[in-house]
Design an enzyme around this catalytic site. Structure first.
Site, PDB file in Angstrom:
ATOM      1  CB  THR A 278       0.218  -4.057   6.130  1.00  0.00           C
ATOM      2  OG1 THR A 278      -0.971  -3.467   5.893  1.00  0.00           O
ATOM      3  CG2 THR A 278       0.896  -2.192   6.424  1.00  0.00           C
ATOM      4  CG  ASP A 279      -3.327  -7.245   4.282  1.00  0.00           C
ATOM      5  OD1 ASP A 279      -2.881  -6.655   5.105  1.00  0.00           O
ATOM      6  OD2 ASP A 279      -4.095  -7.679   3.150  1.00  0.00           O
TER       7      ASP A 279
ATOM      8  CE1 TYR B 163      -4.177  -0.681  -1.238  1.00  0.00           C
ATOM      9  CE2 TYR B 163      -5.993  -0.443  -0.553  1.00  0.00           C
ATOM     10  CZ  TYR B 163      -5.012  -0.780   0.041  1.00  0.00           C
ATOM     11  OH  TYR B 163      -4.067  -0.778   0.822  1.00  0.00           O
TER      12      TYR B 163
ATOM     13  CB  THR C 260      -0.988   0.049   1.191  1.00  0.00           C
ATOM     14  OG1 THR C 260      -1.632  -1.024   1.232  1.00  0.00           O
ATOM     15  CG2 THR C 260      -1.797   1.263   1.217  1.00  0.00           C
TER      16      THR C 260
ATOM     17  CD  GLU D  62      -3.896 -31.754  31.230  1.00  0.00           C
ATOM     18  OE1 GLU D  62      -2.945 -30.393  30.585  1.00  0.00           O
ATOM     19  OE2 GLU D  62      -4.223 -31.699  32.129  1.00  0.00           O
TER      20      GLU D  62
ATOM     21  CE  LYS E 274      -2.897  -4.692   7.677  1.00  0.00           C
ATOM     22  NZ  LYS E 274      -3.383  -4.435   6.388  1.00  0.00           N
TER      23      LYS E 274
END
Length: 326
Positions: free
Chosen positions: A93-94, A27, A14, A284, A166
């Site tokens: 950013t993802d 976009y 972006t 456990e 994020k």
């Protein structure tokens, strides 16, 4: 103080995107090349000598091993170059947190390495990319940024790669750190660190590997049944990360299916699907041969497990040590 010489590696995202309108929601990422972008940056009058290199021009949902390899090899060469003081990677950013953590595990901490992105495209009202970039220059040009591992700069905050995530799909304040909220505050004119560097002159923790073991993530949800495990795990699978509910929990039938895998020698790591999901060991875990991901979210837990398996580390106790490490 001499002007810092900083290498800028562009991968798209972006921060280099355009919408064609100042008010459109949709976009296209990665339309602006690094030379054009650095031309815009020149107008900011930053006290740094910037050199750009285009590695890719994609949305970060398309980030993968081949581009990671190019980023890693270029940064490695820059860290060995006495003429380079630091490196900035512009990134979508993802998946920035996964790239940052991968680099954090496979690079030495001798010079600053900073990832930076934006939540709004370059032609949008309130574009945050230039400010974030100016902040990244401030961080990458500071010798005291070395010894902190790979860093991510967003919304006037500096995050460590192990902590950053994020947390929001919209808004410029979209990134958080856990368990540490952030390790510094930055503006284009000032930088304040919250404490001293914690990884001074540390070598890379793992060698970079282009081909890493197959490690899927099992996402736990209400109504999940054991057959989800059998459908997810193939003959190529070498480890499993569980994105559990709460503190890495799962229904008992699913747990028993994973216990069988762990008993056969496959590493199984319990993480949490929650944003602030600290997963401690439970009684456990020893009998089940499970590993607790601690503060790492499932996607980062997966990256670490891949490198551990590739390095021949498969015993639960040894794997647990790596997740406990800061």
């Amino acid at each position: 103080m001499s002007t810092a010489k900083i290498l800028v590696l562009a991968t798209g995202g972006t921060i280099a995107g355009k919408a064609g309108s100042a008010t459109r929601h949709d976009y296209r990422p990665g339309l602006i090349g690094i030379e054009e972008y650095l031309g815009k940056v020149t107008e900011l009058g930053l006290d740094a000598d910037l050199t750009g290199q285009q590695i890719a021009n994609i949305g970060s949902e398309d980030m993968g091993p081949a581009i990671w390899a190019a980023i890693h090899s270029t940064i490695s060469a820059a860290l060995d170059d006495p003429e380079c003081d630091g490196v900035i990677v512009t990134h979508g950013t993802d998946t920035a947190e996964e790239t940052a953590f991968l680099l954090d595990l496979t690079l030495p901490t001798t010079k600053p390495v900073v990832l930076v992105g934006a939540m709004r495209p370059a032609d949008a009202v309130g574009y945050d990319g230039l400010r974030n970039f100016a902040n990244a220059v401030r961080v990458a040009g500071d010798p005291d940024a070395a010894g902190r591992g790979v860093l991510v700069v967003m919304s006037d905050r500096v995050f460590a790669a192990r902590d950053v995530r994020k947390a929001r799909t919209r808004g410029t304040d979209a990134f958080r750190g856990f368990p540490r909220g952030s390790v510094g505050l930055v503006t284009p004119s000032a930088l304040e660190w919250f404490g001293a560097p914690w990884r001074v002159d540390e070598a890379a923790r793992f060698p970079f590997a282009l081909d890493r073991p197959d490690v899927p993530i099992l996402y736990i949800h209400a109504g999940i049944t054991p057959d989800y495990v059998t459908r997810l795990v193939t003959s190529a699978t070498q480890g499993v990360v569980v994105a559990g509910v709460g503190e890495g929990n799962m229904p008992d039938p699913v747990r028993q299916a994973l216990v069988e895998l762990a008993a056969a020698g496959m590493p199984v790591v319990r993480a949490s699907r929650l944003d602030e999901g600290l997963v401690d060991r439970e009684p456990e875990d020893d009998a089940n041969r499970f590993v607790a991901a601690r503060a790492l979210n499932p996607q980062k837990a997966r990256v670490l497990l891949q490198f551990l398996i590739a390095a021949g580390v498969k015993e639960p106790a040894a794997i647990q040590e790596a997740y406990d490490r800061r």
